[in-house]
Design a protein around this motif. Structure first.
Motif, short mmCIF file in Angstrom:
data_model
loop_
_atom_site.label_atom_id
_atom_site.label_comp_id
_atom_site.label_asym_id
_atom_site.label_seq_id
_atom_site.Cartn_x
_atom_site.Cartn_y
_atom_site.Cartn_z
N ALA A 50 0.84 -1.28 -0.05
CA ALA A 50 -0.07 0.03 0.09
C ALA A 50 0.88 1.15 0.06
O ALA A 50 0.21 2.31 -0.38
CB ALA A 50 -0.73 0.05 1.24
N ASP A 51 2.30 1.10 0.48
CA ASP A 51 2.96 2.25 0.33
C ASP A 51 3.47 2.86 -0.98
O ASP A 51 3.76 3.89 -1.13
CB ASP A 51 4.39 2.25 1.28
N ASP A 55 -1.52 8.77 -4.75
CA ASP A 55 -2.40 9.34 -3.83
C ASP A 55 -3.93 9.77 -4.44
O ASP A 55 -4.02 9.41 -5.72
CB ASP A 55 -2.11 10.81 -3.61
N HIS A 121 -10.36 4.19 -3.02
CA HIS A 121 -8.92 4.32 -2.88
C HIS A 121 -8.54 3.28 -1.68
O HIS A 121 -9.10 3.37 -0.87
CB HIS A 121 -8.53 5.67 -2.65
N HIS A 123 -6.59 3.74 0.65
CA HIS A 123 -5.99 4.26 1.76
C HIS A 123 -7.60 4.94 2.24
O HIS A 123 -7.44 5.56 3.38
CB HIS A 123 -4.95 5.33 1.66
N GLN A 124 -8.47 4.90 1.56
CA GLN A 124 -9.84 5.29 1.90
C GLN A 124 -10.58 4.59 3.22
O GLN A 124 -10.23 3.38 3.34
CB GLN A 124 -10.80 5.45 0.87
N ASP A 125 -11.36 5.21 3.93
CA ASP A 125 -12.02 4.50 5.01
C ASP A 125 -12.95 3.38 4.18
O ASP A 125 -13.76 3.59 3.17
CB ASP A 125 -12.79 5.62 5.54
#
Length: 214
Positions: A50-51, A55, A121, A123-125
């Protein structure tokens, strides 16, 4: 057997210089792990995939896109719309075939697309897709209104009629045209848009080797 009284014994000489390998090994053992400033190995299996995820997308302003940016956005949006209408069985009253010919529809659909990319995405909730689905329902109602006003149909289209305010020159209303091949019409529309943007760039941006005139 008796020792020879005349024989003398000499002590074994020890090496005054320590072995460098021994010193390095001892220093490594004595090193505090908390002070380790070595670079992590990005290729290790423990690296988090995930890194490397880009964005979330920024909003798209169609007025500010370069010719090549516009071409890429047009094609990406067209592909996404095809998947959207099939997945959700959307009728032409919500997304008509010739949405690309109507700027008011383009901006609505483009905003929904960007919203979708942000909601899903990595990284999204986890609850973000529910927000997108709720906004999708609002989008469908808004699109029904736009399609009804525009006059576009499943196999033909005309420009959306504009209201002329007092003092403005009259607008020549284009007649309705029949379009047999939707994908061919889309490609031609995109190429015309790219050509228009290219002409604007050549008009307002200085050519190579020339200074800008203010």
């Amino acid at each position: 057997m008796s020792a020879d009284p005349e024989q003398t014994w000499e002590p074994i000489a020890l090496d005054d210089e320590p072995d460098p390998e021994d010193l390095a090994f001892e220093a490594e053992l004595a090193k505090d792990p908390a002070e380790d400033d070595s670079e992590p190995d990005d290729t290790s299996e423990s690296a988090d995939p995930a890194d490397n995820v880009p964005d979330p997308p920024a909003p798209i302003n169609w007025d500010h896109l370069t010719p090549e940016q516009a071409r890429a956005e047009w094609n990406a949006l067209n592909e996404w719309v095809h998947g959207l209408r099939i997945r959700f069985a959307l009728p032409p009253a919500v997304i008509p075939p010739f949405w690309h010919r109507h700027e008011e529809m383009l901006w609505q659909i483009s905003a929904l697309h960007t919203h979708y990319l942000g909601a899903y995405h990595p990284h999204q909730d986890g609850s973000a897709p529910m927000g997108w689905l709720a906004d999708f329902e609002t989008f469908k109602e808004r699109m029904r209104e736009l399609v009804a006003v525009s006059g576009t149909r499943i196999d033909r289209d005309r420009p959306t009629r504009q209201t002329v305010w007092p003092g403005e020159p009259p607008i020549d209303e284009a007649s309705e045209i029949r379009i047999a091949d939707r994908e061919a019409d889309f490609k031609a529309w995109v190429e015309a848009d790219v050509a228009r943007r290219t002409a604007l760039e050549e008009e307002f941006l200085p050519h190579e080797g020339e200074g800008a005139e203010w």
